[in-house]
Design a protein around this motif. Structure first.
Motif, PDB file in Angstrom:
ATOM      1  N   TRP A 101      35.263  46.987  41.195  1.00  0.00           N
ATOM      2  CA  TRP A 101      35.803  45.705  40.793  1.00  0.00           C
ATOM      3  C   TRP A 101      35.627  44.666  41.877  1.00  0.00           C
ATOM      4  CZ3 TRP A 101      41.115  46.746  38.067  1.00  0.00           C
ATOM      5  CH2 TRP A 101      40.866  47.449  36.900  1.00  0.00           C
ATOM      6  N   GLY A 146      36.793  43.560  36.567  1.00  0.00           N
ATOM      7  CA  GLY A 146      35.934  44.632  36.076  1.00  0.00           C
ATOM      8  C   GLY A 146      35.493  44.522  34.644  1.00  0.00           C
ATOM      9  N   GLN A 173      29.878  45.028  38.537  1.00  0.00           N
ATOM     10  CA  GLN A 173      31.139  45.720  38.772  1.00  0.00           C
ATOM     11  C   GLN A 173      31.077  47.167  38.334  1.00  0.00           C
ATOM     12  OE1 GLN A 173      34.809  43.011  38.481  1.00  0.00           O
ATOM     13  NE2 GLN A 173      33.326  42.119  37.089  1.00  0.00           N
TER      14      GLN A 173
END
Lengths: 186, 392, 169
Positions: B199, B273, B194
């Motif tokens: 994300w 994330g 990520q």
């Protein structure tokens, strides 16, 4: 079993109603201030006719026991000794463990000396503290003693000094004669 | 973790068991401390959130400012309560049950990374291990219900076990979706991926479905929010922790809040994330170094790797972590802060749902798990597999 | 270090198995089975089969033992005590004999030697297992066959369970 349409309707229904509910709670959380009355620091407004603790105007009371007789739970204890019209007070207590705050004791009083205030905070941690004595003085006041013994009180002495015992300084003997004549000396 | 072992090794001048056990003792001790403090804070937060959602204040008196010390007072009170034991209950099982339940959740914390290198064990089996360990607490709950020697406890425990076991399926299935995209079970790899690609929630249309399914399934797994049959039964009838008092009871409470934390931190790490900010601003958490070290290690593990490559891989692995320079230290700590903020946001959403929705009946709970969440989870997995093969 | 952990998990397994086999109360036996299976998972971990250990926890401890506990607790009465002392001598004999029979099968030792696995240096196995399952010249066919078999089992279980419901309106 249920159909395909029901299945998807269930899903959309669940999602939309959850979202609506979450919107309501979010609104409560962010913009609506709490409506709690923070009790020990603030108090709620009580109407003036709220029935709370009693007070007694002791010098008016004539020890007739009507309030005690009217009480449905017999929580009023009155004790006084009579010297003619003068009362030597021993006790006028209300047991607040029994009192149901019904206000039945207030109307019967012929001289309107017992009243109920709006005070409701009576919490205590001892049983004995719940029996409240409403008397302001016990026994005899000096003026009562004076009335019994016939000794003039301070006020009466002052009156004597001012106008010779005639209230207002007027001579009432003519008035007294008129009244006696009207009543036919009876 | 390796750094800590090395540090202790230098400190004590020995190798092998002693620095290892010292390092583990420090890590586990601090984690335990963190969990208990967090649980006390989370209970306070729950009460305040619940209160303000119900247009009232929560605890206000204890400790002065908005009653922050209420949980501490409650913990002290629980400590002083009488330790009850049901008369014909099963003494051994009764005593072990809270421990089993709590350890089942606590062991899941081992694999969670708070920043690169700040992890108790960088397990290759990362998320799979967490899923497996969560299955152990069911046994503890059944133990508690049986040992209480009470019909209501037993039924509460059985129902709760059925609910948790049923919801492990959609939970694990939904977690497969980010695993498919990243290609590894290791939680550090999720953060590193990520950090590079943004994300995971934004990669592919099926992630939203997977995130929603996982969130709902984790609510049921923690016995929270609309699925709190086991606890509600304890308000109305009983529940598996009826006969427990004092500190034993608080173990079950700790377990609930710890599993909420694990579910939220997995949600944050896998979908949102982890320690990174949206465009990987500032490279929070030092996952760049971690990714390089991982790449080098994979190359070095291939057969017949040249010796200098192996040495380079070893050096890169040792360099991962917040100790190299000030920038790294700051990045690591800010990364931890960001991760905890995300985690507490999800914990807030869990509490928000609890105080919004009414409780589901047991047949509704089962229907939701098998008929709604599991099929959508599988659909998300299949969709992601197709998406990854042809589109990404 | 790994030796110590191996001894620890082996001890947990053996203790759990002994309690399970010899305890009177069937519920205590069921929970001792949980401990024994947890010990087996630990043994898998110390021997380097990390994925298998995780699966053991998930499926056995989390699934099979829960099912067993439901069955035991909801159907047992306290008077159900089992006395297995008849089998005390027979069980270890059978177990050890089985061990030697397996050892005698040459394929097992050769297969272990062929992997080049060094016992003290465990490597992560998840990726290797995954590749083996999906490789056409690996175990893909057995994997898919087992998957179809499981699907049949699932359908069969649902059918058998639903048959009882047809009589209810």
């Amino acid at each position: 079993m249920g159909s395909i349409r029901d299945y998807f309707a269930n899903i959309t229904g669940a999602l939309t109603t959850t979202a609506k509910g979450m919107g309501v709670t979010l609104r409560h959380f962010t913009s609506e201030p709490p409506i709690t009355v923070m009790y020990p620091h603030e108090r709620k407004w009580v109407p003036p006719t709220t029935r709370g603790k009693h007070i007694l105007e002791q010098d008016k009371c004539i020890d007739c026991h009507l309030c005690a007789k009217a009480c449905p739970v017999d929580c009023i204890e009155i004790e006084a000794e009579h010297y003619g019209r003068i009362l030597e007070w021993k006790q006028f207590s209300i047991d607040y463990k029994k009192c149901i705050f019904c206000e039945f004791c207030i109307p019967p009083c012929p001289v309107d000396c017992i009243h109920m205030t709006t005070e409701y905070e009576m919490a205590t941690d001892r049983n004995d503290d719940m029996v409240e004595d409403l008397l302001t003085w016990t026994g005899l006041r000096p003026e009562d003693e004076a009335k019994i013994t016939g000794e003039p009180t301070e006020f009466q002495k002052k009156q004597q000094a001012d106008d010779g015992g005639k209230a207002g300084g007027k001579d009432k003997s003519a008035l007294i004669a008129q009244i006696k004549a009207r009543l036919g000396k009876g | 973790m390796e750094r800590l072992i090395a540090a202790f090794s230098d400190l004590t001048g020995t190798e092998g068991v002693i620095p290892l056990s010292l390092a583990y003792a420090v890590c586990i001790g601090s984690l335990l401390g963190f969990i208990t403090v967090y649980a006390m804070f989370a209970i306070w937060m729950e009460r305040k959130v619940a209160a303000h959602m119900q247009v009232r204040y929560g605890p206000m008196e204890t400790g002065g400012w908005h009653g922050w010390a209420q949980s501490v007072a409650d913990a002290l009170k629980l400590l002083f309560k009488e330790d009850l034991f049901p008369r014909d209950g099963n003494k051994l099982l009764f005593f072990i049950a809270p421990a089993v339940v709590f350890c089942g959740v606590f062991a899941g914390f081992i694999a969670i990374p708070f920043a690169a290198g700040i992890q108790i064990a960088d397990l290759d089996l990362g998320i799979f291990f967490i899923i497996s360990i969560a299955a152990v607490e069911v046994v503890g709950v059944i133990m508690a219900g049986w040992a209480s020697n009470s019909k209501y406890s037993l039924f509460g425990a059985v129902r709760e076990a059925a609910q948790v076991v049923s919801y492990e399926l959609p939970s694990a299935t939904a977690l497969l979706v980010p695993i498919l995209v990243v290609g590894s079970f290791r939680l550090g790899d999720f953060n590193a991926y990520q950090a590079q690609h943004g994300w995971l929630i934004f990669s592919g249309p099926f992630m939203w479905i997977a995130a929603l399914v996982y969130f709902i399934a984790s609510l049921a797994g923690c016995k929270r929010a609309p699925f709190d049959l086991p606890e509600a039964e304890s308000e109305l009838v009983s529940g598996f922790h009826t006969e427990y008092s004092g500190m034993r009871f608080s173990f079950f409470f700790l377990e609930e809040y710890a599993s909420m934390f694990v579910a939220s931190i997995l949600m944050a790490t896998l979908f949102f994330g982890g320690t990174t900010l949206p465009f990987n601003l500032f490279d929070l958490g030092n996952w760049g170094d971690y990714a390089d070290a991982g790449r080098l290690a994979a190359q070095a593990a291939a057969a017949n790797a040249p010796a200098d490559l192996v040495a380079q891989a070893a050096r890169a692995a040792a360099a991962v972590g917040p100790f190299s320079d000030l920038g790294n230290i700051l990045a690591a700590h800010l990364g931890i802060v960001v991760l905890l903020l995300k985690t507490f946001f999800f914990i807030f959403v869990q509490m928000w749902l609890r105080w919004t929705l009414p409780r589901l009946r047991v047949d509704q709970v089962m229907a939701m798990g098998y008929k709604y969440l599991l099929p959508w989870g599988l659909f998300a997995v299949m969709g992601t597999a197709v998406w990854e093969t042809y589109a990404a | 270090m790994i030796d110590f952990m191996f001894m620890l998990f082996a001890g947990i397994t053996v203790l759990g198995a002994l309690v399970m086999a010899f305890h009177e109360s069937i519920v205590h036996s069921a929970f001792a089975l949980v401990a024994a299976l947890f010990g087996v998972a630990g043994l898998y971990w110390t021997l380097g089969a990390d994925f298998l250990g995780g699966l053991q926890l998930l499926l056995y401890v989390g699934g099979v033992t829960v099912l067993l506990l439901f069955a035991v607790m909801l159907t047992t009465r306290d008077t159900m005590r089992l006395s297995l002392f008849r089998y005390v001598l027979m069980a270890p004999v059978v177990g050890i004999a089985g061990f030697f029979v397996l050892r005698a099968y040459n394929g097992v030792e050769a297969a272990i030697a062929a992997t080049g696995h060094v016992p003290g240096d465990p490597q992560p196995t998840t990726q290797a297992i995954g590749e083996m399952f999906l490789a056409p010249d690996g175990y893909l066919l057995p994997f898919q066959t087992v998957a179809v078999l499981l699907l049949l089992v699932l359908i069969g279980a649902v059918t058998v369970a639903r048959r009882g419901q047809e009589t209810t309106p």
